[in-house]
Design a protein around this motif. Structure first.
Motif, mmCIF file in Angstrom:
data_model
loop_
_atom_site.group_PDB
_atom_site.id
_atom_site.type_symbol
_atom_site.label_atom_id
_atom_site.label_comp_id
_atom_site.label_asym_id
_atom_site.label_seq_id
_atom_site.Cartn_x
_atom_site.Cartn_y
_atom_site.Cartn_z
ATOM 1 N N ASP A 265 -33.147 3.424 -9.124
ATOM 2 C CA ASP A 265 -33.365 1.875 -8.986
ATOM 3 C C ASP A 265 -32.154 1.183 -10.121
ATOM 4 N N TYR A 398 -33.069 -15.274 -2.677
ATOM 5 C CA TYR A 398 -33.161 -13.978 -2.624
ATOM 6 C C TYR A 398 -33.152 -13.418 -1.275
ATOM 7 N N GLU A 399 -33.888 -14.227 -0.312
ATOM 8 C CA GLU A 399 -33.836 -13.610 0.976
ATOM 9 C C GLU A 399 -32.617 -13.670 1.822
ATOM 10 N N LEU A 402 -31.036 -10.898 0.348
ATOM 11 C CA LEU A 402 -31.479 -9.399 0.935
ATOM 12 C C LEU A 402 -30.674 -9.479 2.321
ATOM 13 N N GLU A 408 -29.035 0.649 -0.264
ATOM 14 C CA GLU A 408 -30.687 0.781 -0.612
ATOM 15 C C GLU A 408 -30.985 0.374 -1.899
ATOM 16 N N ARG A 411 -31.056 -3.244 -2.111
ATOM 17 C CA ARG A 411 -32.346 -3.843 -1.163
ATOM 18 C C ARG A 411 -33.584 -3.680 -2.111
ATOM 19 N N ARG A 412 -33.670 -2.547 -2.975
ATOM 20 C CA ARG A 412 -35.006 -2.376 -3.390
ATOM 21 C C ARG A 412 -34.943 -3.254 -4.720
ATOM 22 N N GLU A 415 -35.696 -6.788 -3.355
ATOM 23 C CA GLU A 415 -37.357 -6.895 -2.878
ATOM 24 C C GLU A 415 -38.257 -7.104 -4.048
ATOM 25 N N ARG A 416 -37.763 -6.160 -5.152
ATOM 26 C CA ARG A 416 -38.660 -6.145 -6.364
ATOM 27 C C ARG A 416 -38.518 -7.679 -7.011
ATOM 28 N N LEU A 418 -38.058 -10.507 -5.463
ATOM 29 C CA LEU A 418 -38.804 -11.341 -4.617
ATOM 30 C C LEU A 418 -40.159 -11.168 -4.710
ATOM 31 N N ARG A 419 -40.785 -10.026 -4.867
ATOM 32 C CA ARG A 419 -42.304 -9.721 -5.204
ATOM 33 C C ARG A 419 -42.929 -10.567 -6.315
#
Lengths: 424, 119
Positions: A265, A398-399, A402, A408, A411-412, A415-416, A418-419
């Motif tokens: 990561d 962020y969207e 993304l 990869e 993207r991770r 996504e993190r 965003l979460r």
């Protein structure tokens, strides 16, 4: 010669191949005027060395011996070829020139081949000639200057071997057929051509550096090759921008061990464990930046390196001298204006003056309709919005990032973020 | 080594160009041509009439057909050429870079294929 001495000599030939084969090739291309013929001659010369040196001992000047042997073998090949094909005037002319008493003139008293430095520069400038496609420049440089195999280059760039082989064949054919000269550019276009060379080297570096997971092992070798190329350029041609580029690559590369976690990561600069940074590379990079800046003829590479050096000097992220970084971006923006530089400056301004100040600059870039397809614009905007507490807008940004992210690990990371934002 | 420099530009800019500007470009062309003639780099050169005068010819199955217009409809059209003598591609690029039309259109440099005669 006994067996162990012969074995030792064979090992020595291997060392000479690794250290000197590119120099020998560079001179053979000049002497023979043809990349393919020179490559065959290089292999013939080393085959001859493997046969003769264990018997006769190491010659006084191995490199000179190899160049002479290579040239001799090439004449041999041309003679055989002309016997099979129709005897062509061109080959006859080429042979007459090659057989002439020029060997002595190519070497001075010390046994050093005269103009060998020039030959290596000729090779670099020819491989990076602007009349070749950018892809071809990279492939040819790695092949001819660095000595990588076609398979190695194809693997590193994730393209099929036949595609890459074709690229090299076409580039060599264009050099021969359109007559791209084997020479160092003249004063009038030197600066522009050197800039072209530096960009090829930097592209190679980034190709290796951007890959942070998966096949990263073979890809990070590309960064290593780029640094080696950078060192070669500095050695042959200590121009301020060549120094700057090498410094920039070393300083970026010093963070290699810290920029991704064990699971692959992304770890952002501000969260990196700085004890993992390579102190030796940082020291070397900083010294080069100083040399480049002192010359007063520095350009964008030296300035970017200077910015990287300021980051490297901070013992912790909080100690970063953002005022100095913004100042350097101001100079960079004047010498090499681009929306990407503007964006990077916006992030630095946000660190110095607060997220809102940075956001205003990013908004201005967006208003001009620039960088809309650039993932890092949206990611930077998202981060600053998040810091301002504008969560909903941050999530939307962020969207957008993304949707544009191809790698990869990137993207991770997005996504993190965003979460985290949604979980509040 | 011989190179053909093919000059491509949008031919409509020439019809819409004011007279004095056109004259300035033409005198640039004359100066450039006489300069490369003096240097021995000029072999041949011509301007072409606009593409509305072009005819494209093909023979298929022994039958000759002609069509009105250029081979390909493009934004920039072949408008002229120089055949030059240069020692290598670098010199050819230097020469092509001085053709006045490079500022409006583009110049494609093509090395001339030399067929060697067998002895």
């Amino acid at each position: 010669m006994n067996d162990s001495a012969a074995a030792e000599l064979r090992e020595r030939i291997g060392e000479i191949y690794r250290a000197d084969s590119r120099r020998v090739l560079a001179t053979l291309i000049r002497l023979l005027g043809d990349f393919d013929l020179a490559e065959e001659a290089l292999h013939d010369a080393f085959a001859a060395a493997l046969e003769r040196w264990p018997r006769d001992g190491l010659p006084a000047n191995p490199r000179a011996w190899l160049i002479s042997a290579g040239r001799f073998k090439a004449v041999d090949r041309l003679r055989r070829r002309s016997r099979f094909e129709t005897a062509r005037a061109a080959i006859a002319g080429q042979m007459a020139e090659l057989e002439g008493p020029r060997i002595d003139r190519d070497f001075d008293e010390t046994g050093e081949a005269a103009g060998q430095t020039d030959d290596r520069l000729r090779l670099i400038f020819t491989c990076c000639h602007p009349a070749l496609s950018p892809d071809a420049r990279i492939a040819l440089t790695l092949r001819e200057v660095c000595g990588l195999t076609t398979e190695e280059i194809a693997r590193a760039f994730l393209v099929p071997v036949p595609t890459l082989a074709q690229r090299i064949v076409r580039a060599r054919a264009k050099i021969r057929d359109a007559k791209i000269p084997y020479e160092i550019p003249t004063r009038t276009d030197f600066a522009e051509r050197l800039d072209g060379v530096l960009h090829v080297v930097y592209l190679v570096f980034n190709e290796g550096y951007a890959a942070s997971s998966g096949d990263s092992l073979t890809r990070s070798d590309l960064s290593e090759e780029a640094i080696r190329l950078g060192r070669l350029l500095v050695e042959l041609l200590p121009d301020a921008e060549a120094l700057g580029l090498l410094a920039l690559m070393l300083l970026h590369d010093s963070r290699r061990g810290a920029r991704s976690s064990a699971s692959g990561d992304i770890v952002l600069l501000e969260e990196q464990d700085r004890s993992l940074w390579d102190g030796e590379r940082i020291a070397e990079g900083r010294a080069l930046v100083e040399r480049a800046l002192r010359s007063r003829r520095f350009g964008p590479f030296a300035l970017q390196a200077a910015i990287a050096a300021v980051h490297a000097e901070a013992p912790a992220a909080a100690d970063t001298d953002w005022a100095q970084i913004v100042g350097l971006y101001d100079v960079l923006l004047r010498t090499d204006p681009s929306p990407v530089v503007e964006l990077n400056r916006a992030v630095a301004v946000a660190m110095r003056d607060g997220a809102g100040a940075g956001l205003a600059i990013i908004d201005a870039i967006i208003e001009r309709g620039e960088l809309a397809g650039y993932q890092h614009l949206h990611a930077a905007q998202a981060d600053l919005l998040r810091r301002c507490g504008r969560s909903e807008e941050a999530a939307a940004a962020y969207e957008r990032a993304l949707a544009l992210a191809a790698q990869e690990p990137e993207r991770r990371f997005l996504e993190r973020r965003l979460r985290e934002l949604r979980e509040g | 080594m011989k190179y053909l420099c093919l000059i491509y530009d949008d031919e409509t800019i020439w019809t819409s160009m004011p007279g004095d500007q056109m004259e300035a470009v033409m005198s640039e062309y004359f100066a450039f041509t006489s300069d490369i003639q003096k240097n021995g780099q000029y072999l041949d050169g011509n301007a072409l009439q606009p593409t509305h005068t072009a005819t494209t010819v093909r023979v298929r199955n022994g039958k000759l057909s002609t069509t009105d217009g250029p081979f390909a409809e493009t934004k920039e059209q072949l408008g002229g050429y120089y055949l030059i003598e240069a020692k290598d591609l670098n010199e050819a690029i230097q020469i092509a870079g001085r053709i006045p039309s490079v500022r409006y259109g583009s110049v494609e440099i093509r090395p001339i294929q030399e067929f060697e005669e067998t002895q």
